[in-house]
Design a protein around this motif. Structure first.
Motif, PDB file in Angstrom:
ATOM      1  N   GLN A 267       5.792   4.935  -2.271  1.00 50.32           N
ATOM      2  CA  GLN A 267       5.396   3.596  -2.712  1.00 50.32           C
ATOM      3  C   GLN A 267       6.578   2.643  -2.534  1.00 50.32           C
ATOM      4  O   GLN A 267       7.580   2.748  -3.243  1.00 50.32           O
ATOM      5  CB  GLN A 267       4.963   3.616  -4.169  1.00 50.32           C
ATOM      6  CG  GLN A 267       4.599   2.247  -4.729  1.00 50.32           C
ATOM      7  CD  GLN A 267       3.400   1.647  -4.038  1.00 50.32           C
ATOM      8  OE1 GLN A 267       2.331   2.251  -4.000  1.00 50.32           O
ATOM      9  NE2 GLN A 267       3.571   0.456  -3.455  1.00 50.32           N
TER      10      GLN A 267
ATOM     11  N   ASN B 111       0.832  -1.195   0.000  1.00 43.82           N
ATOM     12  CA  ASN B 111       0.000   0.000   0.000  1.00 43.82           C
ATOM     13  C   ASN B 111       0.873   1.255   0.000  1.00 43.82           C
ATOM     14  O   ASN B 111       1.899   1.314   0.696  1.00 43.82           O
ATOM     15  CB  ASN B 111      -0.910   0.019   1.226  1.00 43.82           C
ATOM     16  CG  ASN B 111      -1.930  -1.113   1.186  1.00 43.82           C
ATOM     17  OD1 ASN B 111      -2.397  -1.487   0.117  1.00 43.82           O
ATOM     18  ND2 ASN B 111      -2.273  -1.644   2.349  1.00 43.82           N
ATOM     19  N   PRO B 112       0.493   2.272  -0.763  1.00 42.16           N
ATOM     20  CA  PRO B 112       1.268   3.517  -0.758  1.00 42.16           C
ATOM     21  C   PRO B 112       1.007   4.325   0.515  1.00 42.16           C
ATOM     22  O   PRO B 112       0.010   4.119   1.205  1.00 42.16           O
ATOM     23  CB  PRO B 112       0.750   4.248  -1.995  1.00 42.16           C
ATOM     24  CG  PRO B 112      -0.654   3.738  -2.167  1.00 42.16           C
ATOM     25  CD  PRO B 112      -0.638   2.308  -1.701  1.00 42.16           C
ATOM     26  N   GLN B 113       1.925   5.251   0.776  1.00 44.35           N
ATOM     27  CA  GLN B 113       1.803   6.138   1.932  1.00 44.35           C
ATOM     28  C   GLN B 113       1.641   7.577   1.423  1.00 44.35           C
ATOM     29  O   GLN B 113       2.430   8.060   0.621  1.00 44.35           O
ATOM     30  CB  GLN B 113       3.038   6.052   2.829  1.00 44.35           C
ATOM     31  CG  GLN B 113       3.292   4.665   3.390  1.00 44.35           C
ATOM     32  CD  GLN B 113       4.556   4.590   4.214  1.00 44.35           C
ATOM     33  OE1 GLN B 113       5.176   5.635   4.486  1.00 44.35           O
ATOM     34  NE2 GLN B 113       4.947   3.405   4.604  1.00 44.35           N
TER      35      GLN B 113
ATOM     36  N   GLN C 142      12.008   1.982  -2.176  1.00 43.40           N
ATOM     37  CA  GLN C 142      10.753   2.714  -2.233  1.00 43.40           C
ATOM     38  C   GLN C 142      10.973   4.034  -2.965  1.00 43.40           C
ATOM     39  O   GLN C 142      12.071   4.603  -2.935  1.00 43.40           O
ATOM     40  CB  GLN C 142      10.181   2.961  -0.847  1.00 43.40           C
ATOM     41  CG  GLN C 142      10.933   3.910   0.019  1.00 43.40           C
ATOM     42  CD  GLN C 142      10.209   4.188   1.333  1.00 43.40           C
ATOM     43  OE1 GLN C 142       9.113   3.711   1.555  1.00 43.40           O
ATOM     44  NE2 GLN C 142      10.850   4.961   2.200  1.00 43.40           N
TER      45      GLN C 142
END
Length: 500
Positions: free
Chosen positions: A173, A136-138, A351
């Protein structure tokens, strides 16, 4: 008793204060006890044919009687005035009649243990897309430079008018090194398929247990039939002994011995009925039904005896198609892929972070410049690769364990097929010997003994012995055929096949 042509002889005998009246005909023998006041013995000979005529039929007796008024009303013509209202009601469903194939199908659907294994397999399959999905992206929001007097400004924050307000939005990501996520998902899918193979192996084990109970119940039904036939044969012996005793040609103890043997056979029937009910309760439980639900088994024991492949063919089939070996092979494949995945742990993950910021507050007018920022982060293994090194060692140990387990499972399956085949051959030999030699010989001995005892009254003990031996051998034959079918079902299930 004497029957001459079409004559009927009625005789009265007085023996030790008890009189027996014997009526002899070509179809039945009846003995009645009278008191001490019976007149002296006498013999009456009737030569007429009137008394030898056939008795009136039941229909003739009923037609000679006057029908009651209710019967006249029932058989009267139906008119529109007295036409009854007919309500159609469905007939109540009787007990289920099921053969072995139907029992296996119902067990596969309704057995709770198999249902639990199916749900475990589906749960394991549901983890595959979860592992294969990207992380999951932040999303982040940065706001610096609180307004003057803002409740969010702590202490003197925001009190310096020379400091400008800034805000930024960032998206991060994380990514795994290419190949890690797909390989982990493949391992999870392989382990799920191993669970499916384990459920299939459990299905075969429960099916073998079900087949054993099924053929055991059929054997109990066959034994009940044998005991009923034995009771009928003992009734014949008892009638002959009674007739001979009435003619002073046999001792009363012979009649009593026959009666005792008949009562013993009836007692055996009660025990077998209880055993049969217990077997039906176990079958109901195994197929997922209530234990007290009515169940009727149908099936022909002789037709169930199929041709069995040779031992070599069964061993080859088991090594290639047995669910247990499929499961161990899948576990070994998953362990080998686990080693590859553990070695990929040395490769770094990373990331990507993209952000944009502007020197103004989030609630200010859009009059400031907009800036963009790109960031690439690498996650490298540190601490001298301690975790990765022992992770690879753990995966290699798991692979070695899976290889040894696979070899052991193959040896156990082949050994089980050999043992089951030997038990099948032994049961087949015993059943054929009883069916082809012992039972026909015992039946011939019983018929000879019955004929000899009926003609000259000799060999009563031999007749009882022959009858007892015939009953015992018939019961042994039923048990031997049941053992043969049970061994056949266990052999096929051990090789990984259904027994039909």
């Amino acid at each position: 008793m004497f029957i001459l042509g079409t004559r009927k002889i009625s005789a009265v005998f007085t023996v030790k204060r008890v009189a027996f009246v014997l009526f002899a005909s070509t179809s039945s023998i009846a003995v009645f006890a009278q008191s001490d006041s019976t007149p002296p013995a006498s013999v009456t000979v009737q030569t007429g044919d009137a008394n030898l005529s056939a008795p009136p039929s039941i229909g003739a007796q009923l037609s000679s009687q006057e029908k009651p008024t209710k019967a006249n009303e029932l058989f009267a013509p139906i008119t529109k005035a007295n036409t009854p209202k007919i309500y159609v009601k469905s007939a109540p469903s009787g007990p289920a009649e099921m053969d072995l194939r139907q029992l296996w199908s119902e067990m596969k659907i309704n057995n709770p243990q198999l249902a639990s294994l199916r749900e475990s397999y589906l749960a394991a399959k549901a983890t595959v897309p979860q592992i294969n999905a990207p992380a999951n992206p932040q999303v982040g929001l940065v706001w610096s430079g609180m307004p003057v007097g803002s409740p969010l400004a702590l202490g003197t924050a925001g009190s310096n008018p020379n400091v400008s307000n800034n805000n930024a939005i960032s998206i991060a990501q994380p990514f795994q090194f290419p190949g890690k996520r797909s390989l982990a998902a493949n391992i999870a899918d392989t382990n799920a398929e191993a669970l499916l193979a384990q459920s299939e192996a459990t299905y075969l084990q429960l099916g073998a247990q079900l087949s054993t109970l099924y053929y055991s119940a059929l054997a109990s039904q066959k034994q009940l039939q044998v005991l009923k036939e034995s009771v009928i044969r003992l009734e014949m012996i008892k009638n002959v002994a009674k007739a001979r005793y009435a003619n002073n040609a046999a001792a009363y103890v012979e009649y009593l011995n026959a009666q005792v043997a008949q009562s013993a056979a009836e007692a055996d029937q009660f025990n077998l009925e209880r055993q049969l009910q217990v077997a039906l309760n176990n079958i109901n439980t195994l197929v997922g039904r209530h234990s007290r639900e009515k169940l009727v088994l149908k099936g022909d024991v002789r037709r169930s005896m199929n041709l069995i492949p040779t031992l070599v063919e069964l061993e080859d089939y088991a090594e290639s198609s047995h669910p247990s070996l499929k499961g161990s092979a899948l576990q070994l494949d998953a362990a080998r892929k686990g080693v590859t995945l553990a070695k990929k742990a040395y490769l770094p993950d990373f990331q990507v972070i993209g952000s944009s910021y502007t020197p103004r507050g989030p609630f200010s007018a859009n009059n400031g410049a907009l800036y963009y920022q790109f960031e690439l982060d690498l996650i490298i293994p540190l601490y001298f690769f301690t975790k990765e090194k022992y992770g690879v060692e753990q995966a290699m140990r798991n692979q070695a364990s899976a290889e040894a387990s696979d070899i052991s499972n193959r040896q156990q399956v082949v050994l089980a097929v050999n043992s089951a085949y030997a038990a099948y051959e032994q049961a087949k030999t015993a059943a054929n010997f009883l069916r082809d030699r012992q039972v026909p010989q015992a039946d011939a001995a019983y018929k000879v003994g019955l004929t000899q005892y009926s003609n000259n009254g000799q060999g009563f003990n031999d007749l009882l012995t022959a009858q007892t031996q015939l009953r015992s051998l018939e019961i042994q034959l039923a048990l031997a055929e049941s053992n043969l079918l049970q061994a056949q079902a266990v052999l096929l299930a051990t090789a990984g096949k259904e027994p039909f």
